[in-house]
Scaffold this motif. Sequence first.
Motif, short mmCIF file in Angstrom:
data_model
loop_
_atom_site.label_atom_id
_atom_site.label_comp_id
_atom_site.label_asym_id
_atom_site.label_seq_id
_atom_site.Cartn_x
_atom_site.Cartn_y
_atom_site.Cartn_z
N LEU A 519 19.35 16.77 10.42
CA LEU A 519 19.28 18.22 10.21
C LEU A 519 17.95 18.55 9.55
O LEU A 519 17.53 17.86 8.61
N GLY A 520 17.28 19.59 10.02
CA GLY A 520 16.03 20.02 9.44
C GLY A 520 14.85 19.76 10.37
O GLY A 520 15.00 19.17 11.45
N SER A 521 13.67 20.19 9.93
CA SER A 521 12.45 20.03 10.73
C SER A 521 11.28 19.57 9.87
O SER A 521 10.13 19.85 10.17
N ALA A 522 11.57 18.84 8.79
CA ALA A 522 10.54 18.40 7.88
C ALA A 522 9.62 17.38 8.53
O ALA A 522 10.02 16.61 9.40
N VAL A 523 8.37 17.36 8.09
CA VAL A 523 7.38 16.36 8.51
C VAL A 523 7.29 15.31 7.41
O VAL A 523 7.20 15.64 6.22
N LYS A 524 7.34 14.04 7.79
CA LYS A 524 7.40 12.96 6.80
C LYS A 524 6.38 11.86 7.11
O LYS A 524 5.95 11.68 8.25
N LYS A 525 6.00 11.12 6.09
CA LYS A 525 5.40 9.81 6.25
C LYS A 525 6.51 8.78 6.07
O LYS A 525 7.46 9.02 5.33
N ILE A 526 6.37 7.65 6.73
CA ILE A 526 7.41 6.63 6.71
C ILE A 526 6.88 5.38 6.01
O ILE A 526 5.76 4.93 6.29
N SER A 527 7.70 4.83 5.11
CA SER A 527 7.33 3.57 4.44
C SER A 527 8.32 2.48 4.85
O SER A 527 9.52 2.73 4.97
N GLU A 528 7.82 1.28 5.07
CA GLU A 528 8.65 0.14 5.44
C GLU A 528 8.34 -1.03 4.50
O GLU A 528 7.18 -1.26 4.15
N TYR A 529 9.39 -1.73 4.12
CA TYR A 529 9.19 -2.90 3.27
C TYR A 529 9.05 -4.14 4.14
O TYR A 529 9.94 -4.48 4.93
#
Length: 779
Positions: A519-529
């Motif tokens: 739900l939503g339309s936010a723009v994100k950066k993604i972090s991976e371990y």
Amino acid sequence: MKRFFFLVFLSAFYFSSQATVYTWTGLAGDGLWSSFNNWSPNTGYPNQADNAIIGTNVNILVDVTTGASANLLLKSLTINGNATVVLSNSTSPVLPAISITRRIKINTVAGLIITNGSTLVFDAINATGTLNWILDLTGGVGIGGDISGNLYFKGTGVGNGNAYLDLYNTAGTFYANCIVKSTGVIKYFTDSGNTNSDPSGTYLTMQSGSIYEINKNGGSLPQGSWDANSNIYITGATDNNGSIAFSQFSYGNFYWNTPSLTTNIAMISALSGLQTISLNNVYLVTANNFELRLKTGVSATVYDCTVRGKLDIQAGFTFAITSSTVTTAAAAGILHVKGNITNAGTIKSDAVAGNTPTSQLELNGTGNQNITFTGSGNLSGTIMSVIMNGSGATLLSPITLPGNQTSVIYALQLLSGKITTSSVNLLTLIDNAQYTGGSNNSFVWGPMKKIGDDNFIFPVGKGSIYAPIGIVNVSGEAATDQFTAEYLRTNPQSVHGILYDVGMDHVSFVEYWTLNQNLGSAVKKISEYVSQYSFCKNLAKTYVSRWNGSLWTNEGSTNGGITLFPPLETGTITSVNNLSAFGDFTLITDLLEIQNPLPIFLKDVNAVKNNNDVLVTWELTACCSKDAKFEVERSIDKNTFTTIATVNGSETNRFYSVKDYSVNKGITYYRLKITDYDGKTFFSKIVVIIKGNDDLIMITISPSIIQSSAILNIALSRKDFLEFAITDMSGKAWIKKQIKVEAGNNSTELSVDKLPAGVYQLSIFNKNGIMKTIRFVKQ
């Protein structure tokens, strides 16, 4: 003449001083204790250390205890014959409205006997004043009782009733030894008192199955030896004066069922500074839509309650983990649960203005705990903190953790143990809810949802691998946003393919994450371990990758520091690109496989019987280091394996094989022991060969407890057509199917998502009718 009279006198004195066994022979109904005609022999009545036996339904007024304080001394009292015997005492109208104490006092070991099916009722009849009508077992060392039937205490009349059991001599001289057997019951009704005991002696033994019930508004639970499966029933509470005082640390099973309650009420009122108790199984049935709350008396000290077994909360019941009877004085409470939790009601806590206690629900069992929350309230309140501390928990229903809206009170503390979830039984944290902890020993094993506009790292993993993935706000975030993430220890190329972004060489062969925007339309950066189990040699040349529907992208990366696990590197990488589309993510690199392997991965292993040998084959998803080593192991009992061949890895070959010329008749098992270039060792699945019996079939199913699908493994000595059928335990057939299998080992997916939950058996037939059957459980 005088001598004769003296001898007669001595004889009469001797016989009158001996204890007599008196048996009640009076008519059923009402009777007087003092009436000779009600007893056999009818020369007197039980008194002065006599034995009394009553086996008839009767209400007896004990009229031999008169005045403000008087005792009826008995050697023993036996109630038998499935009789209900009421022993009543009364404040006489001729007495003023004063406090009166009267007792029946037993003075022999096991002097009180109530047989199974029989009932003794102590009834304090109060015309005026206050009557203490007491069954006293403190007449000497070891005085006690053997209760297999029912022992009831109640009060009637306009005065104050106070009938009760006395197990403690206040002078500390004598201690009772009262044993309540598996069929025995002690029960306090309205206007009665409480059992009198003390922690310095052994007074009361509640055996497995015994019951102690408080069917009045408030009371106390005495000190004693409580078997884990003894039972406490709280059934009579009506208002906030109905709290229960626990007099020691450990008790048995606990039931709360108060349908006449009119206010919030405290479960606990601590005695002598007692601020912690331990119960076995806890069943919370009804509080008439009011709250049952943890409490430490008037103290604001954190209260601590341990449930050693299961916690079962029925629909409509609200259990508040807060040390107060009212919401305006909430202090912190802690509830430890070691068994399964079934909550059809509400477990809650309260946040009070100016007071931010850290109430906690702690899961700390020694084995896996099943958690089922089906109530409309589930976990509510703004300061609920769930601590994982033990062997882990499995969600059998969705659970939402509320957290705290105004300050950082962690909704989830991952100290030890893993939470197993599914797409149906999802763990959700609401807006502003956060967690602490997370490690290879404690994470969410399955999908997890986060609601809100927070930066958030999902503490997900699989097996013994902790592999979190995070979202970092760029723009457009809202408090109603929803993201769901899961870590999968699966080759992402087998799911989506091997097409890569321009300039890239390959993606991981062992892991990927799903991260979906619900739900939503936010723009994100993604972090991976990137963990040591990602097998990354060069973190700076490893990037965040997303499957865009056509290929694996390069979203770039920055890292927050590198930790060395020679020859590997670990750390967290965050995408350079801002993402408005989500889905499946993995690791990608522009280095060659040998430079940044991402790592060796076994695709399949098999064994096929030829005329004179067995051919063991295996395939990798990609070429591996020449420093890798494969050992082929053989067993005839599936327990003890012996190495029959060793093969080194190859940088140019993904396919390997070894022939075994020393195969005996019957069943032979094979597996691979794989040692990677970094020294890590693991084993392949076991494959089976059958020699000398064409009709012998080996089948296994994994896992044996199935949610939607499983892998069916079939081994046989020649290719064949087989039929299999799935039936329930009543014999009803649900699935029938014919499959073609090759010689050796065969694996096929078994879909059972349309089966109702239950136990099933899978049967396989060949053309000769030979059948193999195994059972499995559908959740």
